[in-house]
Design a protein around this motif. Structure first.
Motif, PDB file in Angstrom:
ATOM      1  N   SER A 112       0.806  -1.216   0.000  1.00  0.00           N
ATOM      2  CA  SER A 112       0.000   0.000   0.000  1.00  0.00           C
ATOM      3  C   SER A 112       0.842   1.271   0.000  1.00  0.00           C
ATOM      4  O   SER A 112       0.309   2.361  -0.217  1.00  0.00           O
ATOM      5  N   CYS A 113       2.158   1.138   0.233  1.00  0.00           N
ATOM      6  CA  CYS A 113       3.027   2.313   0.170  1.00  0.00           C
ATOM      7  C   CYS A 113       3.130   2.840  -1.256  1.00  0.00           C
ATOM      8  O   CYS A 113       3.532   3.983  -1.487  1.00  0.00           O
ATOM      9  N   SER A 114       2.759   1.999  -2.239  1.00  0.00           N
ATOM     10  CA  SER A 114       2.743   2.449  -3.623  1.00  0.00           C
ATOM     11  C   SER A 114       1.585   3.413  -3.833  1.00  0.00           C
ATOM     12  O   SER A 114       0.480   3.198  -3.334  1.00  0.00           O
ATOM     13  N   GLN A 115       1.829   4.487  -4.570  1.00  0.00           N
ATOM     14  CA  GLN A 115       0.753   5.428  -4.872  1.00  0.00           C
ATOM     15  C   GLN A 115      -0.246   4.853  -5.867  1.00  0.00           C
ATOM     16  O   GLN A 115      -1.356   5.356  -5.988  1.00  0.00           O
ATOM     17  N   ALA A 116       0.138   3.808  -6.575  1.00  0.00           N
ATOM     18  CA  ALA A 116      -0.742   3.191  -7.565  1.00  0.00           C
ATOM     19  C   ALA A 116      -0.774   1.683  -7.339  1.00  0.00           C
ATOM     20  O   ALA A 116       0.123   0.959  -7.760  1.00  0.00           O
ATOM     21  N   LEU A 117      -1.802   1.213  -6.636  1.00  0.00           N
ATOM     22  CA  LEU A 117      -1.985  -0.202  -6.342  1.00  0.00           C
ATOM     23  C   LEU A 117      -3.375  -0.609  -6.801  1.00  0.00           C
ATOM     24  O   LEU A 117      -4.370   0.036  -6.454  1.00  0.00           O
ATOM     25  N   VAL A 118      -3.448  -1.682  -7.590  1.00  0.00           N
ATOM     26  CA  VAL A 118      -4.723  -2.256  -8.018  1.00  0.00           C
ATOM     27  C   VAL A 118      -4.738  -3.717  -7.589  1.00  0.00           C
ATOM     28  O   VAL A 118      -3.856  -4.487  -7.959  1.00  0.00           O
ATOM     29  N   LEU A 119      -5.740  -4.095  -6.801  1.00  0.00           N
ATOM     30  CA  LEU A 119      -5.860  -5.454  -6.279  1.00  0.00           C
ATOM     31  C   LEU A 119      -7.209  -6.011  -6.708  1.00  0.00           C
ATOM     32  O   LEU A 119      -8.246  -5.383  -6.495  1.00  0.00           O
TER      33      LEU A 119
END
Length: 226
Positions: A112-119
């Motif tokens: 979640s530290c990524s500014q762009a996360l798609v799960l």
């Protein structure tokens, strides 16, 4: 055929029950494959992600928790100035133990530290009421709490027999759009979910010549096969 006609960059598959005996038949032209097969007879379904060969990407390994969960994570290189995108695929069996849930939540925290996360995936939490953010089961409430700490959920319609089991979550409002349910594929009783990641990704510059499958006459092809 779906990949050729639609030109998808990413295709995720959940609960696919693959093992080593399928190795020779899983490849798809124009795509690289990341997979995590089911473990053992009672291991439930695994997950897979096909990525367009023209995208720069690498699989992420998040630590010792990986063996417990049916999930995989891939980093896709973003174009200059946009940053990378992390894509996760998950399958959660209905009877998953609390300790495996907790391991998966740690993975979400790590990515979640990524500014762009798609799960995306099949999470099997049918008793979550997303409109008022409530749940009637202890495990579902824990999942809801974890999601609210990190992610936004964008699916609004049932994906299997009136239940919303398949979800698409992302870390930033506006990152995911054009969400559509596309009916079932083959004998599956789940809806296919189609969406766009509204962010530019870096493509590999290739000098290889490829066939233009999107311009093929698939109607004629089906007639010839039949």
């Amino acid at each position: 055929m779906c990949a050729c006609l639609q030109g998808y960059d990413l295709i995720s598959v959940t609960e696919m029950w693959w093992d080593g005996s399928y190795d020779g038949s899983l490849g798809m032209e124009g795509y690289g494959l990341f997979r995590k097969d089911r473990q053992g007879r009672q291991g439930g379904g695994g997950v897979a992600l096909y990525v367009n060969d023209q995208l720069e990407c690498m699989e992420l390994h998040l630590g010792t928790d990986e063996e417990q969960t049916k999930s995989l994570w891939v980093r896709i290189k973003g174009s200059t100035g946009t940053g990378d995108i992390i894509v996760g695929v998950c399958y959660r069996p209905p009877d998953q133990e609390d300790q495996v849930d907790k391991a998966f939540y740690r993975q979400i925290g790590a990515t979640s530290c990524s500014q762009a996360l798609v799960l995306m995936g099949d999470f099997n939490h049918p008793n979550i009421y997303w409109r008022d953010n409530s749940a009637g089961h202890k495990q579902s409430r824990r999942f809801l709490e974890c999601v609210h700490n990190f992610l936004l959920q964008v699916i609004e319609e049932p994906t299997r027999r009136g239940a919303m089991l398949d979800l698409v979550l992302n870390s930033k409002k506006g990152l995911v759009g054009n969400v559509k349910l596309k009916g079932s594929l083959g004998c599956s009783d789940h809806e296919m979910v189609q969406f766009k990641i509204l962010r530019a990704v870096r493509r590999v510059h290739s000098k290889l010549t490829t066939l233009g499958f999107r311009r093929a006459d698939f109607g004629l092809f089906r007639d010839l096969v039949s």
